[in-house]
Write an enzyme that holds these catalytic residues in place. Structure first.
Site, PDB file in Angstrom:
ATOM      1  N   SER A 146       0.870  -1.181   0.000  1.00  0.00           N
ATOM      2  CA  SER A 146       0.000   0.000   0.000  1.00  0.00           C
ATOM      3  C   SER A 146       0.902   1.225   0.000  1.00  0.00           C
ATOM      4  O   SER A 146       2.086   1.140   0.369  1.00  0.00           O
ATOM      5  CB  SER A 146      -0.852  -0.005   1.276  1.00  0.00           C
ATOM      6  OG  SER A 146      -1.442   1.261   1.510  1.00  0.00           O
ATOM      7  N   TYR A 159      -2.029  -1.173  10.354  1.00  0.00           N
ATOM      8  CA  TYR A 159      -2.068  -1.366   8.901  1.00  0.00           C
ATOM      9  C   TYR A 159      -0.722  -0.983   8.274  1.00  0.00           C
ATOM     10  O   TYR A 159      -0.142  -1.752   7.499  1.00  0.00           O
ATOM     11  CB  TYR A 159      -3.201  -0.500   8.315  1.00  0.00           C
ATOM     12  CG  TYR A 159      -3.374  -0.644   6.823  1.00  0.00           C
ATOM     13  CD1 TYR A 159      -3.995  -1.769   6.291  1.00  0.00           C
ATOM     14  CD2 TYR A 159      -2.951   0.351   5.941  1.00  0.00           C
ATOM     15  CE1 TYR A 159      -4.178  -1.907   4.926  1.00  0.00           C
ATOM     16  CE2 TYR A 159      -3.130   0.230   4.572  1.00  0.00           C
ATOM     17  CZ  TYR A 159      -3.749  -0.905   4.070  1.00  0.00           C
ATOM     18  OH  TYR A 159      -3.920  -1.036   2.710  1.00  0.00           O
TER      19      TYR A 159
HETATM   20  P1  NAD Z   1     -11.736  -5.339  -0.061  1.00  0.00           P
HETATM   21  O1  NAD Z   1     -12.133  -5.310   1.366  1.00  0.00           O
HETATM   22  O2  NAD Z   1     -12.575  -4.637  -1.082  1.00  0.00           O
HETATM   23  O3  NAD Z   1     -11.552  -6.843  -0.551  1.00  0.00           O
HETATM   24  C1  NAD Z   1     -10.708  -7.699   0.133  1.00  0.00           C
HETATM   25  C2  NAD Z   1     -11.143  -9.133  -0.101  1.00  0.00           C
HETATM   26  O4  NAD Z   1     -10.359  -9.912   0.791  1.00  0.00           O
HETATM   27  C3  NAD Z   1     -12.617  -9.367   0.222  1.00  0.00           C
HETATM   28  O5  NAD Z   1     -13.220 -10.208  -0.734  1.00  0.00           O
HETATM   29  C4  NAD Z   1     -12.550 -10.029   1.601  1.00  0.00           C
HETATM   30  O6  NAD Z   1     -13.635 -10.918   1.857  1.00  0.00           O
HETATM   31  C5  NAD Z   1     -11.222 -10.759   1.507  1.00  0.00           C
HETATM   32  N1  NAD Z   1     -10.691 -11.043   2.825  1.00  0.00           N
HETATM   33  C6  NAD Z   1     -10.656 -10.235   3.909  1.00  0.00           C
HETATM   34  N2  NAD Z   1     -10.131 -10.893   4.951  1.00  0.00           N
HETATM   35  C7  NAD Z   1      -9.838 -12.153   4.515  1.00  0.00           C
HETATM   36  C8  NAD Z   1      -9.297 -13.294   5.140  1.00  0.00           C
HETATM   37  N3  NAD Z   1      -8.955 -13.316   6.444  1.00  0.00           N
HETATM   38  N4  NAD Z   1      -9.137 -14.407   4.391  1.00  0.00           N
HETATM   39  C9  NAD Z   1      -9.481 -14.431   3.073  1.00  0.00           C
HETATM   40  N5  NAD Z   1     -10.012 -13.369   2.445  1.00  0.00           N
HETATM   41  C10 NAD Z   1     -10.184 -12.242   3.160  1.00  0.00           C
HETATM   42  O7  NAD Z   1     -10.241  -4.771  -0.085  1.00  0.00           O
HETATM   43  P2  NAD Z   1      -9.417  -4.171  -1.322  1.00  0.00           P
HETATM   44  O8  NAD Z   1      -9.550  -2.710  -1.310  1.00  0.00           O
HETATM   45  O9  NAD Z   1      -9.727  -4.909  -2.554  1.00  0.00           O
HETATM   46  O10 NAD Z   1      -7.926  -4.486  -0.825  1.00  0.00           O
HETATM   47  C11 NAD Z   1      -7.169  -5.549  -1.357  1.00  0.00           C
HETATM   48  C12 NAD Z   1      -5.723  -5.346  -0.958  1.00  0.00           C
HETATM   49  O11 NAD Z   1      -5.258  -4.089  -1.453  1.00  0.00           O
HETATM   50  C13 NAD Z   1      -5.513  -5.317   0.559  1.00  0.00           C
HETATM   51  O12 NAD Z   1      -4.303  -5.979   0.884  1.00  0.00           O
HETATM   52  C14 NAD Z   1      -5.424  -3.831   0.861  1.00  0.00           C
HETATM   53  O13 NAD Z   1      -4.666  -3.567   2.018  1.00  0.00           O
HETATM   54  C15 NAD Z   1      -4.712  -3.330  -0.384  1.00  0.00           C
HETATM   55  N6  NAD Z   1      -4.909  -1.898  -0.598  1.00  0.00           N
HETATM   56  C16 NAD Z   1      -6.167  -1.393  -0.826  1.00  0.00           C
HETATM   57  C17 NAD Z   1      -6.310  -0.022  -1.011  1.00  0.00           C
HETATM   58  C18 NAD Z   1      -7.651   0.597  -1.273  1.00  0.00           C
HETATM   59  O14 NAD Z   1      -7.730   1.829  -1.336  1.00  0.00           O
HETATM   60  N7  NAD Z   1      -8.712  -0.162  -1.467  1.00  0.00           N
HETATM   61  C19 NAD Z   1      -5.193   0.817  -0.966  1.00  0.00           C
HETATM   62  C20 NAD Z   1      -3.937   0.262  -0.731  1.00  0.00           C
HETATM   63  C21 NAD Z   1      -3.810  -1.097  -0.556  1.00  0.00           C
END
Ligand code: NAD
Length: 263
Positions: A146, A159
């Protein structure tokens, strides 16, 4: 192979994506499927996984909590069997964790964030790397970090700690696995438009006593391009890193964020 041919994801590439039923992971999975790859997703959310597989009948998958090693081991073995091997691991699953000052956070919240975001990456690596080493198709690992893995992020310390740790894990592993032909890179998404970011903004607005719109404006003001990125922007980078064009890219923390200047 011409340069434009080198930009194509090889047909039949075998890809395992954690947290692949929704958000960024689902965009990555959909992108690989569209490119003709064979895709296996795991997710803790059974309903989201069912919905994803209904939209993408070609995808394989299982329900798994990535924070548990037994679940990770089962998901990797099932994926390797279903796909007949593994070429790409996308360690994507992650949670936002708690928002608040360090002295207000609970130990269980801290541990849950470390478990889901960081321990999970170790568990999947531990079990998937032997399969990746056997791949003859430019094997590659994506570690989802991230912008909070290159900048400090006040009030989101658990985080940020996991996302910086993921970069250290990736850098070390790139050196460890490079001689065996396995590449490792981290993608550092910025502010990704979507329901997750809406929740993050709402939680932060509450923690700082602001309204949601003022908080959203603060977020955009930190981004040089003054816009959020999309899940598809992140998926495009994950796909690119799996093409022959990226076969000499390893050990990199790659931001896709419109240049976030501070958090
Ligand atoms: P999201 O919450 O939209 O989706 C995450 C998915 O992971 C969901 O389907 C959820 O059910 C699944 N999940 C959560 N906990 C879990 C577990 N214990 N076991 C298996 N599956 C699990 O999140 P996102 O925004 O798509 O984020 C995905 C990745 O990108 C993460 O690592 C997040 O930290 C990173 N990220 C996201 C953003 C953002 O702005 N959305 C920014 C930087 C980094």
């Amino acid at each position: 192979m011409s340069i434009t041919q080198r930009l194509l994801v090889p047909a039949g590439l075998k890809v395992l994506i954690t947290g692949g039923a929704a958000g960024i992971g689902a965009s990555i999975a959909a992108g690989f499927l569209e490119a003709g790859a064979r895709v296996y997703v795991c997710d803790i959310d059974a309903q989201a996984l069912e919905d994803f597989r209904r939209r993408h009948p070609g995808a394989r998958g299982t329900v798994a909590d990535v924070g548990r090693e037994d679940a990770a081991a089962h998901a990797v073995e099932d994926a390797a069997q279903a796909l007949d091997g593994l070429d790409v691991l996308v360690n994507n699953a992650g949670i936002a964790g708690p928002t608040g000052g360090i002295d207000t956070l609970s130990a269980p919240d801290w541990e849950r964030t470390i478990g889901t975001n960081l321990n999970s990456q170790f568990y999947f690596l531990r079990h998937a790397v032997p399969h990746l080493k056997r791949s003859a198709h430019n094997p590659h690992i994506v570690a989802m970090s991230s912008v909070a893995g290159r900048l400090g992020y006040p009030f989101r310390t658990p985080y940020a700690a996991t996302k910086w740790a993921i970069v250290g894990l990736m850098k070390s592993l790139a050196a460890e696995l490079g001689p065996e032909g396995v590449r490792v890179n981290a993608i550092l998404p910025g502010v990704v438009a979507g329901p997750r970011m809406d929740r993050v903004i709402a939680a932060r607005a509450q923690a700082l006593g602001l309204d949601d719109e003022a908080m959203r404006a603060q977020y955009l003001g930190k981004i040089s391009l003054r816009r959020m990125v999309s899940a598809e922007d992140i998926a495009a980078m994950a796909l690119f890193l799996s093409t022959p064009a990226a076969s000499n890219i390893s050990g990199q923390a790659i931001s896709v964020d419109g240049n976030v200047e501070y958090l």
